[in-house]
Design a protein around this motif. Sequence first.
Motif, short mmCIF file in Angstrom:
data_model
loop_
_atom_site.label_atom_id
_atom_site.label_comp_id
_atom_site.label_asym_id
_atom_site.label_seq_id
_atom_site.Cartn_x
_atom_site.Cartn_y
_atom_site.Cartn_z
N ILE A 31 -14.18 -0.96 -2.18
CA ILE A 31 -13.62 -1.72 -1.07
C ILE A 31 -12.37 -0.99 -0.55
O ILE A 31 -11.54 -0.54 -1.34
CB ILE A 31 -13.26 -3.15 -1.50
N SER A 32 -12.26 -0.90 0.75
CA SER A 32 -11.12 -0.25 1.37
C SER A 32 -10.55 -1.22 2.39
O SER A 32 -11.04 -1.32 3.51
CB SER A 32 -11.55 1.05 2.04
N ALA A 33 -9.54 -1.97 1.97
CA ALA A 33 -8.89 -2.95 2.85
C ALA A 33 -7.44 -3.07 2.42
O ALA A 33 -7.12 -2.88 1.24
CB ALA A 33 -9.59 -4.30 2.73
N SER A 34 -6.56 -3.38 3.35
CA SER A 34 -5.13 -3.42 3.03
C SER A 34 -4.80 -4.50 2.00
O SER A 34 -3.86 -4.34 1.23
CB SER A 34 -4.31 -3.62 4.29
N SER A 35 -5.57 -5.57 1.93
CA SER A 35 -5.27 -6.64 0.98
C SER A 35 -5.96 -6.45 -0.38
O SER A 35 -5.75 -7.23 -1.30
CB SER A 35 -5.67 -8.00 1.56
N TYR A 36 -6.79 -5.41 -0.49
CA TYR A 36 -7.54 -5.15 -1.73
C TYR A 36 -6.73 -4.27 -2.67
O TYR A 36 -6.04 -3.34 -2.24
CB TYR A 36 -8.86 -4.47 -1.40
N ALA A 37 -6.83 -4.56 -3.95
CA ALA A 37 -6.23 -3.70 -4.97
C ALA A 37 -7.00 -3.87 -6.27
O ALA A 37 -7.46 -4.97 -6.60
CB ALA A 37 -4.77 -4.07 -5.20
N ARG A 38 -7.19 -2.76 -6.99
CA ARG A 38 -7.78 -2.85 -8.32
C ARG A 38 -6.89 -3.73 -9.19
O ARG A 38 -5.67 -3.76 -9.02
CB ARG A 38 -7.87 -1.46 -8.95
N GLN A 39 -7.54 -4.38 -10.14
CA GLN A 39 -6.81 -5.29 -11.02
C GLN A 39 -6.88 -4.83 -12.47
O GLN A 39 -7.92 -4.33 -12.91
CB GLN A 39 -7.39 -6.71 -10.90
N PRO A 40 -5.77 -5.01 -13.20
CA PRO A 40 -5.78 -4.61 -14.61
C PRO A 40 -6.72 -5.51 -15.42
O PRO A 40 -6.93 -6.67 -15.09
CB PRO A 40 -4.33 -4.81 -15.05
N ALA A 41 -7.27 -4.93 -16.47
CA ALA A 41 -8.16 -5.69 -17.36
C ALA A 41 -7.79 -5.37 -18.80
O ALA A 41 -7.50 -4.23 -19.14
CB ALA A 41 -9.61 -5.33 -17.10
N ILE A 42 -7.80 -6.39 -19.61
CA ILE A 42 -7.60 -6.25 -21.05
C ILE A 42 -8.89 -6.70 -21.71
O ILE A 42 -9.43 -7.76 -21.38
CB ILE A 42 -6.41 -7.08 -21.55
N PHE A 43 -9.38 -5.89 -22.63
CA PHE A 43 -10.66 -6.16 -23.28
C PHE A 43 -10.47 -6.61 -24.73
O PHE A 43 -9.50 -6.25 -25.38
CB PHE A 43 -11.57 -4.93 -23.21
#
Length: 113
Positions: A31-43
Motif C-alpha cells: 500500500i502506498s498512501a500518506s496515511s499508511y504505515a507498517r506496524q510493529p509486531a511482537i510474536f
Amino acid sequence: MNHMTVYLKNKVLNENLQNVFVGLFNEENEISASSYARQPAIFTTPSEGQTSNKADILFPIAEENWGPITHIGIFDSVTGGNLLFKSPAEFIKTIDISSQYKIPKNYLIVRLR
C-alpha cells in the motif's frame, strides 16, 4: 537433507521475527498512501515450528482509499528493508476512507514446514 528439525524451525523463527513490521499489500504492491504505515509486531515464543502475533496489530485509520488488502507481509524495517514473509490474507478487506485494518491477536501465524 531437506527437512529442518523442530528445534531449528523454532530457532529460525525466534531469531528472524525480532523487531519486525507488518505491511499490507494490494496484490504485488505494498500500500502506498500518506496515511499508511507498517506496524510493529511482537510474536509469541515459537513452538512446533510456528508462532503468532502476541497482540492486535492495528493500522492507522485510512485518510484515502487503500483498496483491497489481498496480502500481508513481514519486513525487517519500518520503511524499505527486506520482505521476510508474504502470504495471501485470509479474507480480502477493502479499506476506504475512514476504514481501519486490524489483525487480531494470534491471527498472524508464521509456520515453517
